[in-house]
Design a protein around this motif. Structure first.
Motif, mmCIF file in Angstrom:
data_model
loop_
_atom_site.group_PDB
_atom_site.id
_atom_site.type_symbol
_atom_site.label_atom_id
_atom_site.label_comp_id
_atom_site.label_asym_id
_atom_site.label_seq_id
_atom_site.Cartn_x
_atom_site.Cartn_y
_atom_site.Cartn_z
ATOM 1 N N SER A 211 -1.660 -12.557 -60.402
ATOM 2 C CA SER A 211 -1.577 -11.135 -60.020
ATOM 3 C C SER A 211 -2.091 -10.782 -58.695
ATOM 4 C CB SER A 211 -2.015 -10.369 -61.126
ATOM 5 O OG SER A 211 -1.597 -10.465 -62.378
ATOM 6 N N LEU A 212 -1.275 -10.176 -57.916
ATOM 7 C CA LEU A 212 -1.860 -9.710 -56.590
ATOM 8 C C LEU A 212 -1.995 -8.310 -56.436
ATOM 9 C CD1 LEU A 212 -2.524 -10.406 -53.758
ATOM 10 C CD2 LEU A 212 -0.152 -10.125 -53.090
ATOM 11 N N HIS A 213 -3.388 -8.011 -56.280
ATOM 12 C CA HIS A 213 -3.683 -6.215 -56.122
ATOM 13 C C HIS A 213 -3.810 -6.041 -55.033
ATOM 14 C CE1 HIS A 213 -4.843 -6.493 -60.745
ATOM 15 N NE2 HIS A 213 -5.045 -7.666 -60.457
ATOM 16 N N TYR A 214 -3.219 -4.754 -54.303
ATOM 17 C CA TYR A 214 -3.045 -4.151 -53.245
ATOM 18 C C TYR A 214 -3.662 -2.889 -53.030
ATOM 19 C CZ TYR A 214 -1.049 -2.754 -48.723
ATOM 20 O OH TYR A 214 -0.844 -2.071 -47.626
ATOM 21 N N VAL A 215 -4.300 -2.314 -52.063
ATOM 22 C CA VAL A 215 -4.559 -1.083 -51.888
ATOM 23 C C VAL A 215 -4.719 -0.996 -50.339
ATOM 24 C CG1 VAL A 215 -6.241 0.814 -52.028
ATOM 25 C CG2 VAL A 215 -5.459 -0.338 -54.002
ATOM 26 N N LEU A 216 -4.036 -0.062 -49.964
ATOM 27 C CA LEU A 216 -4.235 0.484 -48.359
ATOM 28 C C LEU A 216 -4.850 1.766 -48.230
ATOM 29 C CD1 LEU A 216 -3.407 -0.413 -45.477
ATOM 30 C CD2 LEU A 216 -1.351 1.057 -45.617
#
Length: 618
Positions: A211-216
């Motif tokens: 699972s790849l979590h991403y926040v910008l």
């Protein structure tokens, strides 16, 4: 001999390339499959620009390993790798890739994965605030893109089920390799454009889900908007993060606490409205906002391998509070859990003085934080605050424990000068009794006219001393005294009196004695030629009146048996203080009317009987 060897190598390469001139170009973000017979090779090609970085991974089914050989656009040999290559291109053009098995005796299927920075990817675009799931086979990689502006900060966390760890490689918009991280990346982007992300396992021979979590920063979040005075509950899995946003105005102060049930601690990361990383805190943050806009918040556990529940509490100065409005002269009781805080408001005018006392049952101490009406942080105190308000408006109060890991009950006591009190009005000539608990105060009012003089004496049973605070009718702080105050009123109106012990950790009973010149007295009137006898306790006074004619001579004498001496205070008929004497006083009355006499011992700590005599002569 050397020339012959060079010729042999040259013609070998030439022959190899010539035999594969029809080889397909490798697709960035994709893979090609093939079959190698014993001792054979396959040829592939790709185009690239100087400075771009490419990744090649070869999966095969033989007991030896696969070899990847690279040739520059001019046909010269450049480099090779066993099953994997991660290289930056030295020049622009079409590169040749030769794949083979390290053991020429072996044969079998292979799959060649290819990714070029800045080119097409396999898995599409990352969406901020989202989780992207996938599966990696052995000797595999997945690739994504995300768009960002220079200065924005991106957080990437990779959760996987293998015994090694996950790796993330990031490429700049120009295709060049930039940085990588094992399972987690927190990076500020150097330029604006489309970035490439490659994920793989550190042990390429492993396979499994991820699972790849991403926040910008400044972009979409996963968990929505934070509202002041609200709490947010959720759970984090291993290698997880949650993201929120909140609006704020320059100068406002916000408080965040993160309660969690893991053995490590919770981390709170803040991003400015432009998406840039600003600051972080472990389990708690108390910060003043540098600009107006929408802020991004990321929460995670410091040990990313841990999982569990959390509770996020948020307060923004000048906004909604949890517990409502404070009422002057009233106690407010509640309970704080670990990593908890409560918030209140009160209204006040510039120049008024307020007192806040926080009594609690924990081994650390209580903290009181004050915010101005514009939401900016102003000041704080440990268990107590006595401050004069700088402006008119609605103030915010946040209370918490200095050791946020503690929990327990508390009582918050509040008083504002010129506002309601808890113990009513003082009566001149009377004694008012009460009891103070730890971190307690009692408040009273009395009315008076400008020029009148009042006396307040506080008797208490604690090892410290009693404190008397006086507030003017406009609510502003005026003066204080330890156990006693003898002052002339500067203006007419209703005054406020607050009493407490100098050592707030102490508790006990007290007596408050009050006399106002020209007002009621405790012992009634004394006539000329009369002697009155009574007894004074510690920190006590008695008051009398007598009527006199202007120009007459008054003779007052006081006999006592204490080691100090007796004091006689005289007030004129208009209530103003006139004069005093030690044990005796001989005066000519300036006006006709009713005079006030106050007697006490010079050492208020003493007690005993006394006699007061009065003589009036023309």
């Amino acid at each position: 001999m050397k020339k012959e060897i060079v010729k042999i190598l040259f013609f070998s390469v030439f022959f190899l390339l010539a035999c594969h001139v029809t080889a397909a170009t490798l697709p960035s973000g994709g893979s090609v499959s093939g079959y190698l017979t014993a001792g054979s090779t396959d040829l592939h090609s790709f185009s690239g620009n100087s400075g771009e970085t490419i990744t090649l991974i070869m999966d095969e089914t033989v007991s030896s390993y696969g070899q990847i050989v690279l040739y520059k656009p001019d046909g010269s040999y450049w480099t090779y790798g066993n099953n994997a290559l991660h290289v930056t291109l030295p020049g622009t053009g079409t590169y040749s890739v030769v794949v083979k098995f390290s053991s020429t005796a072996q044969y079998g299927n292979y799959q060649l994965h290819y990714q070029r920075g800045g080119d097409s990817v396999e898995n599409g675009s990352l969406a901020s605030g989202s989780v992207h799931t996938g599966h990696l086979d052995t000797w595999d990689m997945d690739s994504y893109t995300f768009s960002a502006a220079a200065g924005e900060t991106a957080t990437l966390i990779l959760d996987e089920a293998v015994s090694s760890y996950g790796q993330m490689y990031v490429y700049r918009p120009d295709g060049s390799y930039w940085t990588y991280g094992n399972n987690a990346l927190h990076i500020t982007l150097p330029v604006t454009g489309i970035y490439t992300v490659v994920v793989r396992y550190s042990a390429l021979a492993q396979n499994g889900d991820y699972s790849l979590h991403y926040v910008l920063g400044g972009d979409v979040v996963e968990n929505g908007e934070l509202l002041s005075a609200h709490s947010y509950s959720d759970s984090l899995t291993s290698y997880d993060m949650d993201s929120y946003r909140f609006d704020g105005v320059t100068g406002e102060t916000i408080t965040l606490t993160l309660d969690e049930n893991v053995s490590s601690y919770g981390q709170i990361y803040l991003y400015k409205p432009d998406g840039s990383y600003w600051t972080y805190g472990n389990n708690a943050l108390h910060v003043t906002l540098p600009e107006t806009g929408t802020y991004t918040l990321v929460v995670r556990f410091s040990a990313l391998t841990q999982n569990g529940d959390y509770l996020l509490r948020f307060y923004r100065g000048g906004q909604a509070v949890e517990k409502g409005s404070l009422i002057s002269g009233t106690n407010h009781s509640a309970t704080l859990a670990i990593y908890d805080f409560d918030s209140y408001t009160f209204s006040g005018n510039a120049g008024e003085t307020i007192t806040l006392l926080m009594d609690e049952t924990v081994s650390s101490y209580g903290q009181i934080f004050l915010y101005k009406p514009d939401g900016s942080y102003w000041t704080y105190g440990n268990n107590a605050l006595h401050v004069t308000l700088p402006e008119t408006g609605i103030y915010s109060v946040v209370v918490r424990y200095s050791a946020l890991t503690q929990n327990g009950d508390y009582t918050l006591r509040y008083m504002r000068g010129g506002d309601s009190v808890d113990s009513g009005s003082l009566t001149s000539g009377a004694t008012h009794t009460g009891s103070l608990s730890t971190y307690d105060l009692d408040s009273y009012t009395f009315s008076g006219n400008a020029g009148e003089t009042i006396t307040l004496i506080m008797n208490e049973s604690v090892s410290s001393y009693g404190q008397i605070f006086l507030y003017k009718p406009d609510g502003s702080y005026w003066t204080y005294g330890n156990n006693a105050v003898h002052v002339t009123l500067p203006v007419s109106g209703s005054y406020t009196v607050a009493i407490r012990f100098s050592s707030l950790v102490q508790y006990g009973n007290y007596e408050l004695h009050y006399v106002r010149g020209g007002d009621a007295v405790e012992k009634g009137s004394i006539s000329s030629g009369q002697t009155r006898s009574a007894t004074l306790d510690t920190y006590d006074m008695d008051s009398y009146t007598f009527s006199g004619i202007g120009g007459f001579t008054a003779s007052l004498s006081m006999s006592e048996s204490v080691s100090s001496y007796g004091q006689i205070f005289l007030y004129k008929p208009d209530g103003s203080y006139w004069t005093y004497g030690n044990n005796s006083k001989l005066v000519t009355l300036p006006v006709s009317g009713t005079y006030t006499v106050v007697v006490r011992f010079s050492s208020l700590a003493q007690q005993g009987p006394y006699s007061l005599s009065l003589g009036l002569t023309p």
